[in-house]
Design an enzyme around this catalytic site. Structure first.
Site, PDB file in Angstrom:
ATOM      1  CD  GLU A  81      -3.583  -2.449   7.321  1.00 50.04           C
ATOM      2  OE1 GLU A  81      -2.466  -2.655   6.849  1.00 50.04           O
ATOM      3  OE2 GLU A  81      -4.271  -1.457   7.026  1.00 50.04           O
TER       4      GLU A  81
ATOM      5  CE  LYS B   6      -0.079   3.398   4.650  1.00 51.53           C
ATOM      6  NZ  LYS B   6      -0.031   3.509   6.107  1.00 51.53           N
TER       7      LYS B   6
ATOM      8  CB  SER C  57       5.131  -1.616  12.026  1.00 51.38           C
ATOM      9  OG  SER C  57       4.683  -0.286  12.264  1.00 51.38           O
TER      10      SER C  57
ATOM     11  N   GLY D 294       2.263   2.444  10.724  1.00 52.64           N
ATOM     12  CA  GLY D 294       3.197   3.553  10.543  1.00 52.64           C
ATOM     13  C   GLY D 294       3.868   4.014  11.822  1.00 52.64           C
TER      14      GLY D 294
ATOM     15  CD  GLU E 198      -2.904   5.650   6.514  1.00 48.34           C
ATOM     16  OE1 GLU E 198      -2.871   5.641   5.274  1.00 48.34           O
ATOM     17  OE2 GLU E 198      -1.993   5.156   7.219  1.00 48.34           O
TER      18      GLU E 198
ATOM     19  CG  ASN F 153      -1.688   1.232   1.434  1.00 43.36           C
ATOM     20  OD1 ASN F 153      -1.783   2.044   0.505  1.00 43.36           O
ATOM     21  ND2 ASN F 153      -2.265   1.413   2.613  1.00 43.36           N
TER      22      ASN F 153
ATOM     23  CG  HIS G  17      -5.822   1.947   5.018  1.00 48.47           C
ATOM     24  ND1 HIS G  17      -5.375   2.962   5.829  1.00 48.47           N
ATOM     25  CD2 HIS G  17      -4.829   1.033   4.960  1.00 48.47           C
ATOM     26  CE1 HIS G  17      -4.137   2.677   6.229  1.00 48.47           C
ATOM     27  NE2 HIS G  17      -3.789   1.509   5.715  1.00 48.47           N
TER      28      HIS G  17
HETATM   29  P1  PGA Z   1       2.746   0.435   7.651  1.00 49.30           P
HETATM   30  O1  PGA Z   1       1.291   0.625   6.983  1.00 49.30           O
HETATM   31  O2  PGA Z   1       3.308  -0.837   7.074  1.00 49.30           O
HETATM   32  O3  PGA Z   1       3.522   1.656   7.241  1.00 49.30           O
HETATM   33  O4  PGA Z   1       2.548   0.332   9.118  1.00 49.30           O
HETATM   34  C1  PGA Z   1       0.429  -0.460   6.785  1.00 49.30           C
HETATM   35  C2  PGA Z   1      -0.853   0.004   6.160  1.00 49.30           C
HETATM   36  O5  PGA Z   1      -1.291   1.119   6.463  1.00 49.30           O
HETATM   37  O6  PGA Z   1      -1.482  -0.719   5.364  1.00 49.30           O
END
Ligand code: PGA
Length: 253
Positions: free
Chosen positions: A168, A12, A214, A174, A98, A10, A96
């Protein structure tokens, strides 16, 4: 039951067209010959069409990061499932964290998007996960069950075969803070059991559940060894082709 692993990137809101092109040419070289798992890249909208062309005929597939539920209309700024299918996109990430937290998407909107994606032949990846506050107050199981029942409301049994679920935990996205192996396995087991209640046992057995939050080359092997983990949805560590290729080849780390 052998579920085929799925490693999904992903991106983003990162990468220009030329950055996407150099990534793809490096990445294809790093994952050539790997055919026993699914590899997916989800770039931003401006890269989608060109990425579909660049990956045409390869074993790497393209996903969108979001979609609206209507086919067309006065919805400024939105992209429809018809438009994704039109340019050759086969999958889409829905709900997601976000999208839920920054853009205030709720379970009802996410459910509409799920139904619309499926009816257009897109494979939806439904993202669910608890916040830190919810985990600390012992509500993780309840939150996951609620997000699944609302997000998948009205789906037919045959629709349930088409979906992927990504667990998640919001507090692990993140942040560099990965959930423990026990927390991940427990959440994935809860998700599979809930799907079994909502659909049939074989559908739950076949459902692919990805972990996200992460994931990095150093922890992916252990995460992938968990019984109910069938893949990973990777943000930060997917932005460099070398790092995501290491994640794709997880057992070699
Ligand atoms: P990250 O994001 O690996 O940077 O923690 C995962 C995601 O948001 O799908």
């Amino acid at each position: 039951m052998m579920r085929r692993p799925l490693l999904a990137a992903n991106w983003k809101m990162y990468k220009t067209l030329s950055e996407m092109e150099s990534y793809v040419s490096a990445f294809l070289g790093l994952v050539s010959g790997i055919t026993d798992r699914d590899i997916m890249l989800a770039p931003n909208y401006t890269c989608l069409g060109d990425m579909v062309s660049l990956l045409d005929g390869t074993h790497v597939v393209v996903a969108a990061q979001n979609v609206f539920y209507e086919e067309e209309g006065a919805f400024t700024g939105e992209i429809s499932p018809l438009m994704l299918v039109d340019i050759g996109v086969g999958s889409v990430i829905i709900g997601h964290s976000e999208r839920r937290h920054i853009f205030h998407e709720d379970d009802e909107l996410i459910n509409r998007k799920m139904k619309s994606a499926i009816s257009h032949g897109l494979c939806p990846i439904l993202c669910i996960g608890e916040t830190l506050e919810e985990r600390e107050s012992g509500e993780t199981t309840k939150v996951l069950a609620r997000q699944l029942s609302r997000g998948l409301k009205g789906l037919r049994e045959r629709d349930m075969k088409e979906i992927v679920v990504a667990y998640e935990p919001v507090w692990a996205i993140g942040t560099g803070r990965t959930a423990t192996m026990d927390q991940i396995q427990e959440a994935h087991r809860v998700i599979r059991e809930r799907i079994q209640d909502m659909a049939r046992e074989d559908i739950a057995e076949n459902l692919r559940i990805l972990y996200g939050g992460s994931v990095k080359p150093v922890n992916v092997k252990e995460i992938m060894s968990l019984e109910d983990v069938d893949g990973a949805l990777v943000g930060g560590a997917s932005l460099e082709p070398e790092s995501f290729a290491q994640i794709v080849r997880f057992e070699e780390n």
